[in-house]
Design an enzyme around this catalytic site. Structure first.
Site, PDB file in Angstrom:
ATOM      1  N   GLU A 140      -0.919  -8.296   3.789  1.00 28.35           N
ATOM      2  CA  GLU A 140      -1.119  -7.145   2.897  1.00 28.35           C
ATOM      3  C   GLU A 140      -2.259  -7.357   1.899  1.00 28.35           C
ATOM      4  O   GLU A 140      -2.045  -7.378   0.674  1.00 28.35           O
ATOM      5  CB  GLU A 140       0.191  -6.841   2.154  1.00 28.35           C
ATOM      6  CG  GLU A 140       1.336  -6.527   3.111  1.00 28.35           C
ATOM      7  CD  GLU A 140       2.654  -6.260   2.411  1.00 28.35           C
ATOM      8  OE1 GLU A 140       2.776  -6.551   1.208  1.00 28.35           O
ATOM      9  OE2 GLU A 140       3.582  -5.762   3.066  1.00 28.35           O
ATOM     10  N   GLU A 191       6.378  -6.300   9.583  1.00 33.67           N
ATOM     11  CA  GLU A 191       7.409  -6.139   8.549  1.00 33.67           C
ATOM     12  C   GLU A 191       7.907  -4.706   8.534  1.00 33.67           C
ATOM     13  O   GLU A 191       7.111  -3.770   8.694  1.00 33.67           O
ATOM     14  CB  GLU A 191       6.871  -6.436   7.145  1.00 33.67           C
ATOM     15  CG  GLU A 191       6.672  -7.886   6.846  1.00 33.67           C
ATOM     16  CD  GLU A 191       6.256  -8.130   5.389  1.00 33.67           C
ATOM     17  OE1 GLU A 191       6.672  -7.366   4.490  1.00 33.67           O
ATOM     18  OE2 GLU A 191       5.495  -9.082   5.181  1.00 33.67           O
TER      19      GLU A 191
HETATM   20  O1  IFM Z   1       8.871  -9.130   0.080  1.00 36.61           O
HETATM   21  C1  IFM Z   1       7.742  -8.412   0.440  1.00 36.61           C
HETATM   22  C2  IFM Z   1       6.829  -9.250   1.311  1.00 36.61           C
HETATM   23  O2  IFM Z   1       6.475 -10.440   0.696  1.00 36.61           O
HETATM   24  C3  IFM Z   1       5.576  -8.479   1.628  1.00 36.61           C
HETATM   25  N1  IFM Z   1       5.872  -7.164   2.139  1.00 36.61           N
HETATM   26  C4  IFM Z   1       6.846  -6.364   1.455  1.00 36.61           C
HETATM   27  C5  IFM Z   1       8.106  -7.156   1.202  1.00 36.61           C
HETATM   28  C6  IFM Z   1       9.128  -6.287   0.448  1.00 36.61           C
HETATM   29  O3  IFM Z   1       8.602  -5.885  -0.758  1.00 36.61           O
END
Ligand code: IFM
Length: 386
Positions: free
Chosen positions: A151, A300
């Site tokens: 990200e 994710e």
């Molecule tokens: O916990 C985070 C992760 O580190 C990165 N993406 C989003 C998740 C939830 O906020």
């Protein structure tokens, strides 16, 4: 009749985590002073137990990050013991038949690099690619997929525009420098890995948002969506597009935009941290990624849901839309739920519970939630009943 929706053969089913959020005992990174994670889930000492659980839950893939500050606690000095430990981790996963996706940067930096400005300093390109190459040479035979940055835009905006995350700056110039250096680092790492091993698979975990105009008839709302989509979803990928073997998609958000302001969700279903649950959005975001013509892994997707009231349906509904996108030609090849277990949610601490597995932070006992068993069935069958 209820229909069984099948995924392509070889589809990966797994979970994602990151080092600082679960390992515990990290003493040398830039988060420690502002947001200490302490022992976290003590995964550092309990990884065998966690991998047994993963196996029991039928997962065949795992995404985790390597903590740079453990490997290179001082500039140019690499810690053999920690290198060996991550090697053991990789062997432990391989012995269970679990495919490995490694993230090289997941929000944390060694203190020595943070002190000179982290990714806002052009030298970070050299330092990060040197670290990446070292890791690559150590683990290239066991790691199946590499993610350079998790990200990148969230990281740059939280730390350099909002002032929420280390180094807690609010400075547009620094923000732009960070993006620029992340892009250059990614390209260099891609090239280095491919120069060493031509079939290395190198990608990025990109948080893309489903943007919609608040009013579909308003040209201004539509223009705002165009800009938001371009800047947030596409800019970074466009810059590195010819140096990617796959795209990792982190999907969490749906934003309706009313010119000139961002208008958040109206959906009543929200997670424990107030994030809208909007499964359909993943379909549109996946369709938007088709133009890159690359394999996609959902790296994710998950929610904070301590009581586990929403998680099973959350998974089912997202899978429905992912499946639909695949049917329509999107080359999605895997799904990694965030997260395997409850963990340290950055500036929000330990309150949000993103885990399929619950952690009792007093005893560190692991307890799979009901949704973990639901997901285990999906992983086993490579299909689910809608
Ligand atoms: O916990 C985070 C992760 O580190 C990165 N993406 C989003 C998740 C939830 O906020």
């Amino acid at each position: 009749m209820r229909e069984s929706l099948k995924f392509p053969n070889g589809f990966l089913w797994g979970t994602s985590t990151s080092a600082y959020q679960i390992e515990g005992g990290i003493e040398n990174n830039d988060w420690l002073k502002v947001y200490p994670a302490g022992l976290a889930c003590d995964h550092y000492n309990r990884y065998e137990e966690d991998f047994d659980l993963m196996k029991k839950l039928n997962q065949n893939a795992y995404r985790f990050s390597i903590e740079w500050s453990r490997i290179e606690p001082e500039e140019g000095k690499f810690n053999k013991k920690e290198i060996e430990r991550y090697f053991k981790i990789s062997q432990s996963l391989k012995s269970r038949g679990i495919e490995i996706m490694v993230t090289l940067h997941h929000f944390t930096l060694p203190v020595w690099l943070a002190k000179i400005g982290g990714f806002s300093n052009i030298k970070s390109i050299f330092y990060f690619s040197r670290f990446a190459k070292k890791i690559f040479l150590e683990y290239q035979n066991s790691v199946d997929f590499w993610i350079t940055f998790n990200e990148p835009l969230i990281y740059a905006s939280k730390g350099y525009l909002e002032g929420a995350w280390p180094p807690q700056k609010k400075n547009l110039i620094l923000f732009l420098k960070v993006l620029k250096n992340q892009i250059a680092s990614h390209k260099k790492i891609y090239q280095d890995f491919h120069n060493t091993k031509s079939n290395a698979k190198v990608g990025i975990a990109k948080n893309n948002i489903y943007f919609e105009p608040a009013n579909r008839k308003s040209p201004l709302d539509k223009f705002s969506v165009f800009l938001a989509r371009y800047f947030w979803n596409e800019y970074f990928l466009n810059r590195i597009g010819n140096r990617l073997d796959f795209i990792g998609l982190n999907y969490y958000f749906h934003n309706k935009i009313k010119f000139p302001f961002l208008k958040r969700n109206e959906n009543k279903v929200v997670s424990d941290v107030g994030w809208e649950v909007y499964p359909e959005g993943i379909y549109y975001v996946l369709k938007g990624l088709r133009r890159y013509n690359l394999p996609i892994y959902i790296t994710e997707n998950g929610l904070a849901d301590e009581k586990d009231k929403l998680r099973t349906n959350f998974i089912k509904d997202h899978l429905f839309w992912i499946h639909k996108a695949i049917q329509e030609g999107v080359d999605a090849r895997g799904y990694f739920h965030w997260s395997l277990m409850d963990n340290f949610e950055w500036e929000k601490g330990f309150d949000p519970k993103f885990g399929l597995v619950e952690i009792d932070y007093k005893t560190l006992e692991r307890k799979p939630r009901q949704s973990a068993f639901y997901y285990a069935q999906v992983c086993k069958n490579n299909s689910f009943i809608k």
